[in-house]
Design a protein around this motif. Structure first.
Motif, PDB file in Angstrom:
ATOM      1  N   THR A  56       0.928  -1.038   0.204  1.00 12.97           N
ATOM      2  CA  THR A  56      -0.127  -0.162  -0.019  1.00 12.97           C
ATOM      3  C   THR A  56       0.957   1.312  -0.230  1.00 12.97           C
ATOM      4  OG1 THR A  56      -1.516  -1.354   1.367  1.00 12.97           O
ATOM      5  CG2 THR A  56      -2.142   0.995   1.087  1.00 12.97           C
ATOM      6  N   ARG A  57       2.045   1.060   0.531  1.00 11.98           N
ATOM      7  CA  ARG A  57       2.924   2.351   0.655  1.00 11.98           C
ATOM      8  C   ARG A  57       3.375   2.683  -0.844  1.00 11.98           C
ATOM      9  NH1 ARG A  57       5.292   4.046   5.023  1.00 11.98           N
ATOM     10  NH2 ARG A  57       4.909   2.931   6.939  1.00 11.98           N
ATOM     11  N   VAL A  58       3.778   1.653  -1.543  1.00 16.35           N
ATOM     12  CA  VAL A  58       4.288   1.914  -2.776  1.00 16.35           C
ATOM     13  C   VAL A  58       3.150   2.516  -3.659  1.00 16.35           C
ATOM     14  CG1 VAL A  58       5.091   0.724  -4.921  1.00 16.35           C
ATOM     15  CG2 VAL A  58       5.977  -0.011  -2.488  1.00 16.35           C
ATOM     16  N   VAL A  59       2.073   1.895  -3.591  1.00 15.74           N
ATOM     17  CA  VAL A  59       0.987   2.228  -4.441  1.00 15.74           C
ATOM     18  C   VAL A  59       0.487   3.767  -4.059  1.00 15.74           C
ATOM     19  CG1 VAL A  59      -1.477   2.052  -5.115  1.00 15.74           C
ATOM     20  CG2 VAL A  59       0.050  -0.024  -4.788  1.00 15.74           C
ATOM     21  N   CYS A  60       0.481   4.104  -2.644  1.00 13.52           N
ATOM     22  CA  CYS A  60       0.107   5.357  -2.434  1.00 13.52           C
ATOM     23  C   CYS A  60       1.377   6.394  -2.636  1.00 13.52           C
ATOM     24  CB  CYS A  60       0.076   5.456  -0.737  1.00 13.52           C
ATOM     25  SG  CYS A  60      -0.700   7.081  -0.065  1.00 13.52           S
ATOM     26  N   ALA A  61       2.472   6.146  -3.023  1.00 11.65           N
ATOM     27  CA  ALA A  61       3.477   7.020  -3.350  1.00 11.65           C
ATOM     28  C   ALA A  61       3.603   7.005  -4.687  1.00 11.65           C
ATOM     29  CB  ALA A  61       4.880   6.400  -2.926  1.00 11.65           C
ATOM     30  N   THR A  62       2.951   6.272  -5.639  1.00 11.86           N
ATOM     31  CA  THR A  62       3.084   6.196  -7.090  1.00 11.86           C
ATOM     32  C   THR A  62       1.951   6.490  -8.019  1.00 11.86           C
ATOM     33  OG1 THR A  62       2.972   3.923  -7.194  1.00 11.86           O
ATOM     34  CG2 THR A  62       5.333   4.885  -7.038  1.00 11.86           C
ATOM     35  N   LEU A  63       0.701   6.334  -7.309  1.00  7.37           N
ATOM     36  CA  LEU A  63      -0.410   6.498  -8.117  1.00  7.37           C
ATOM     37  C   LEU A  63      -0.614   7.997  -8.229  1.00  7.37           C
ATOM     38  CD1 LEU A  63      -2.630   4.543  -9.274  1.00  7.37           C
ATOM     39  CD2 LEU A  63      -3.973   4.857  -7.255  1.00  7.37           C
ATOM     40  N   CYS A  64      -0.987   8.312  -9.570  1.00  5.20           N
ATOM     41  CA  CYS A  64      -0.958   9.718  -9.897  1.00  5.20           C
ATOM     42  C   CYS A  64      -1.896  10.194 -11.139  1.00  5.20           C
ATOM     43  CB  CYS A  64       0.486  10.369 -10.166  1.00  5.20           C
ATOM     44  SG  CYS A  64       1.289   9.745 -11.723  1.00  5.20           S
ATOM     45  N   ASP A  65      -2.295  11.083 -11.274  1.00  2.15           N
ATOM     46  CA  ASP A  65      -2.858  11.485 -12.447  1.00  2.15           C
ATOM     47  C   ASP A  65      -2.094  11.988 -13.666  1.00  2.15           C
ATOM     48  OD1 ASP A  65      -1.833  14.383 -12.313  1.00  2.15           O
ATOM     49  OD2 ASP A  65      -3.493  15.071 -11.481  1.00  2.15           O
ATOM     50  N   GLU A  66      -2.645  12.361 -14.889  1.00  2.11           N
ATOM     51  CA  GLU A  66      -1.910  12.559 -16.080  1.00  2.11           C
ATOM     52  C   GLU A  66      -0.807  13.769 -15.775  1.00  2.11           C
ATOM     53  OE1 GLU A  66      -5.534  14.665 -16.385  1.00  2.11           O
ATOM     54  OE2 GLU A  66      -5.197  12.649 -16.016  1.00  2.11           O
ATOM     55  N   GLN A  67      -0.748  14.360 -14.824  1.00  2.89           N
ATOM     56  CA  GLN A  67       0.194  15.363 -14.700  1.00  2.89           C
ATOM     57  C   GLN A  67       1.266  14.967 -13.879  1.00  2.89           C
ATOM     58  OE1 GLN A  67      -3.296  16.845 -14.901  1.00  2.89           O
ATOM     59  NE2 GLN A  67      -2.691  16.949 -17.083  1.00  2.89           N
ATOM     60  N   GLY A  68       1.224  14.053 -13.043  1.00  2.00           N
ATOM     61  CA  GLY A  68       1.930  13.361 -12.146  1.00  2.00           C
ATOM     62  C   GLY A  68       1.776  13.738 -10.869  1.00  2.00           C
ATOM     63  N   ARG A  69       0.475  14.407 -10.573  1.00  4.78           N
ATOM     64  CA  ARG A  69       0.148  14.808  -9.212  1.00  4.78           C
ATOM     65  C   ARG A  69      -0.371  13.374  -8.475  1.00  4.78           C
ATOM     66  NH1 ARG A  69      -2.186  19.461 -12.313  1.00  4.78           N
ATOM     67  NH2 ARG A  69      -3.899  17.987 -12.355  1.00  4.78           N
ATOM     68  N   LEU A  70       0.275  13.366  -6.989  1.00 10.55           N
ATOM     69  CA  LEU A  70      -0.509  12.092  -6.464  1.00 10.55           C
ATOM     70  C   LEU A  70      -1.702  12.045  -6.026  1.00 10.55           C
ATOM     71  CD1 LEU A  70       2.582  11.484  -3.894  1.00 10.55           C
ATOM     72  CD2 LEU A  70       2.050  10.191  -6.176  1.00 10.55           C
ATOM     73  N   LEU A  71      -2.401  10.940  -6.139  1.00 15.35           N
ATOM     74  CA  LEU A  71      -3.938  10.938  -6.206  1.00 15.35           C
ATOM     75  C   LEU A  71      -4.193  10.808  -4.720  1.00 15.35           C
ATOM     76  CD1 LEU A  71      -5.074   8.557  -8.994  1.00 15.35           C
ATOM     77  CD2 LEU A  71      -4.970  10.896  -8.752  1.00 15.35           C
ATOM     78  N   PHE A  72      -3.155  10.342  -4.116  1.00 13.16           N
ATOM     79  CA  PHE A  72      -3.461  10.061  -2.475  1.00 13.16           C
ATOM     80  C   PHE A  72      -2.271  11.003  -1.778  1.00 13.16           C
ATOM     81  CE2 PHE A  72      -5.723   6.678  -4.383  1.00 13.16           C
ATOM     82  CZ  PHE A  72      -6.632   6.669  -3.537  1.00 13.16           C
ATOM     83  N   ASP A  73      -2.526  11.466  -0.556  1.00 16.88           N
ATOM     84  CA  ASP A  73      -1.490  11.951   0.375  1.00 16.88           C
ATOM     85  C   ASP A  73      -0.532  11.205   0.803  1.00 16.88           C
ATOM     86  OD1 ASP A  73      -0.053  13.874   1.899  1.00 16.88           O
ATOM     87  OD2 ASP A  73      -1.651  14.550   2.967  1.00 16.88           O
ATOM     88  N   TYR A  74       0.534  10.954   0.305  1.00 12.19           N
ATOM     89  CA  TYR A  74       1.478  10.001   0.944  1.00 12.19           C
ATOM     90  C   TYR A  74       2.374  10.645   2.086  1.00 12.19           C
ATOM     91  CZ  TYR A  74       5.457   6.905   1.406  1.00 12.19           C
ATOM     92  OH  TYR A  74       6.464   6.021   2.106  1.00 12.19           O
ATOM     93  N   PRO A  75       2.381  10.099   3.228  1.00 17.31           N
ATOM     94  CA  PRO A  75       2.094   8.877   3.766  1.00 17.31           C
ATOM     95  C   PRO A  75       0.741   8.840   4.519  1.00 17.31           C
ATOM     96  CG  PRO A  75       3.644   9.588   5.320  1.00 17.31           C
ATOM     97  CD  PRO A  75       3.548  10.537   4.181  1.00 17.31           C
ATOM     98  N   LYS A  76       0.003  10.082   4.554  1.00 20.27           N
ATOM     99  CA  LYS A  76      -1.229  10.500   5.279  1.00 20.27           C
ATOM    100  C   LYS A  76      -2.408   9.265   4.810  1.00 20.27           C
ATOM    101  CE  LYS A  76      -4.659  13.778   6.140  1.00 20.27           C
ATOM    102  NZ  LYS A  76      -5.044  15.218   5.604  1.00 20.27           N
TER     103      LYS A  76
END
Length: 113
Positions: A56-76
């Motif tokens: 889950t850490r890796v997914v949270c730190a890498t899942l993003c939109d098409e501009q590269g903005r993370l979809l989730f606040d890592y690590p929150k």
């Protein structure tokens, strides 16, 4: 010949488009910068037992939109993301490992330290 400036101007952190039918669309998995990878590795090795699994850490730190903005606040948002389907998380995790030159063995070693 390459120069410092020419190297630093190159966009070398692509995003990989991943279809996520279970969530009704697609998202992107980003290539981490060196600094982002160091932070993720440190987090996995220091806090794996208190802040969620490496998957889950890796997914949270890498899942993003098409501009590269993370979809989730890592690590929150690790705990919130950890409520989602492990099947989907594992698929995203596999893409993140591949695009960031991490192996499952690397992650296992980080969790042990």
């Amino acid at each position: 010949m390459l120069t410092k400036d020419s190297i630093l101007q190159v966009k070398d952190t692509p995003y990989i488009n991943v279809e996520i039918p279970e969530w009704g669309g697609n998202a992107f998995v980003k290539t981490l910068t060196g600094a982002e990878r160091l932070r993720l590795e440190a987090d996995i090795s220091q806090d794996a037992k208190t802040n969620g699994p490496a998957l889950t850490r890796v997914v949270c730190a890498t899942l993003c939109d098409e501009q590269g903005r993370l979809l989730f606040d890592y690590p929150k948002d690790i705990d919130a993301l950890n409520t989602k389907s492990v099947k989907v998380l594992h698929r995203l995790f596999d893409v993140a490992l591949k695009v960031n030159a991490l192996s499952s063995k690397d992650v296992d070693e980080l969790e042990k330290n």
